[in-house]
Motif scaffolding. Structure first.
Motif, PDB file in Angstrom:
ATOM      1  N   ILE A  10       0.890  -1.159   0.000  1.00  0.00           N
ATOM      2  CA  ILE A  10       0.000   0.000   0.000  1.00  0.00           C
ATOM      3  C   ILE A  10       0.924   1.204   0.000  1.00  0.00           C
ATOM      4  O   ILE A  10       1.554   1.518   1.009  1.00  0.00           O
ATOM      5  CB  ILE A  10      -0.925   0.007   1.233  1.00  0.00           C
ATOM      6  N   CYS A  14      -1.721   6.463  -1.115  1.00  0.00           N
ATOM      7  CA  CYS A  14      -2.853   5.558  -1.315  1.00  0.00           C
ATOM      8  C   CYS A  14      -3.703   5.542  -0.056  1.00  0.00           C
ATOM      9  O   CYS A  14      -3.185   5.533   1.057  1.00  0.00           O
ATOM     10  CB  CYS A  14      -2.338   4.156  -1.627  1.00  0.00           C
ATOM     11  N   ILE A  16      -7.047   3.482   1.667  1.00  0.00           N
ATOM     12  CA  ILE A  16      -7.958   2.350   1.568  1.00  0.00           C
ATOM     13  C   ILE A  16      -8.903   2.392   2.758  1.00  0.00           C
ATOM     14  O   ILE A  16      -8.481   2.589   3.901  1.00  0.00           O
ATOM     15  CB  ILE A  16      -7.180   1.019   1.557  1.00  0.00           C
ATOM     16  N   CYS A  32      -4.719   3.280   5.814  1.00  0.00           N
ATOM     17  CA  CYS A  32      -5.677   2.184   5.838  1.00  0.00           C
ATOM     18  C   CYS A  32      -6.697   2.509   6.915  1.00  0.00           C
ATOM     19  O   CYS A  32      -6.379   2.457   8.103  1.00  0.00           O
ATOM     20  CB  CYS A  32      -4.984   0.850   6.116  1.00  0.00           C
TER      21      CYS A  32
END
Length: 148
Positions: A10, A14, A16, A32
């Motif tokens: 990741i 980025c 998520i 994340c």
């Protein structure tokens, strides 16, 4: 010859949202917003990486930040920041930049695995009340299958 990937990346920048479960190593340098579970290999939160949820893995290395509970079944190395409880059963190493805000608990191997899906609430953590009878060392795989 087809080869199986051994790491998921990741990258920085980025983002998520949701829980991630992999059966190999994973490195997170981005965001994340959910739990991160690695059933085998290394779970690495790199510098600049942020997990807003629990982090669970065989071998866990935190150079970034985790806002949630950490569960390590093998080794645990912290050079970053953890805001949440830490459950480990193998070795632990705290680096010079380690910052912990929570409790540190050495527990039996089967208790390093959450019974419920990862939660973003730092204060909440669930420990399993029962183990898988035939495969006590692989109940994380059973949990992963159940969550899929």
């Amino acid at each position: 010859m087809k080869t199986k990937p051994n790491i998921t990346l990741i990258s920085a920048g980025c983002s998520i949202t949701g829980n991630i479960i992999v059966d190999h190593g994973i490195s997170c340098f981005g965001l994340c917003d959910g739990g991160l579970i690695s059933t085998q290999g290394l779970l690495h939160v790199g510098e600049g990486g942020l997990i807003k949820g629990s982090a669970q893995g065989e071998h866990v290395r935190i150079d970034g930040r985790v806002d949630g509970n950490v569960h390590a079944r093998g080794s645990l190395e912290i050079n970053g920041q953890v805001t949440g409880d830490i459950f480990y059963c193998g070795t632990i190493r705290l680096g010079p930049r380690a910052a912990l805000n929570g409790t540190l608990k050495r527990v039996a191997r089967m208790l390093t695995i959450e019974a419920e899906p990862a939660q973003t609430d730092v204060a909440a953590h669930a420990l399993p009340t029962q183990s898988v009878p035939d495969r006590p060392d692989s109940n994380v795989t059973e949990i992963s299958r159940a969550m899929a």
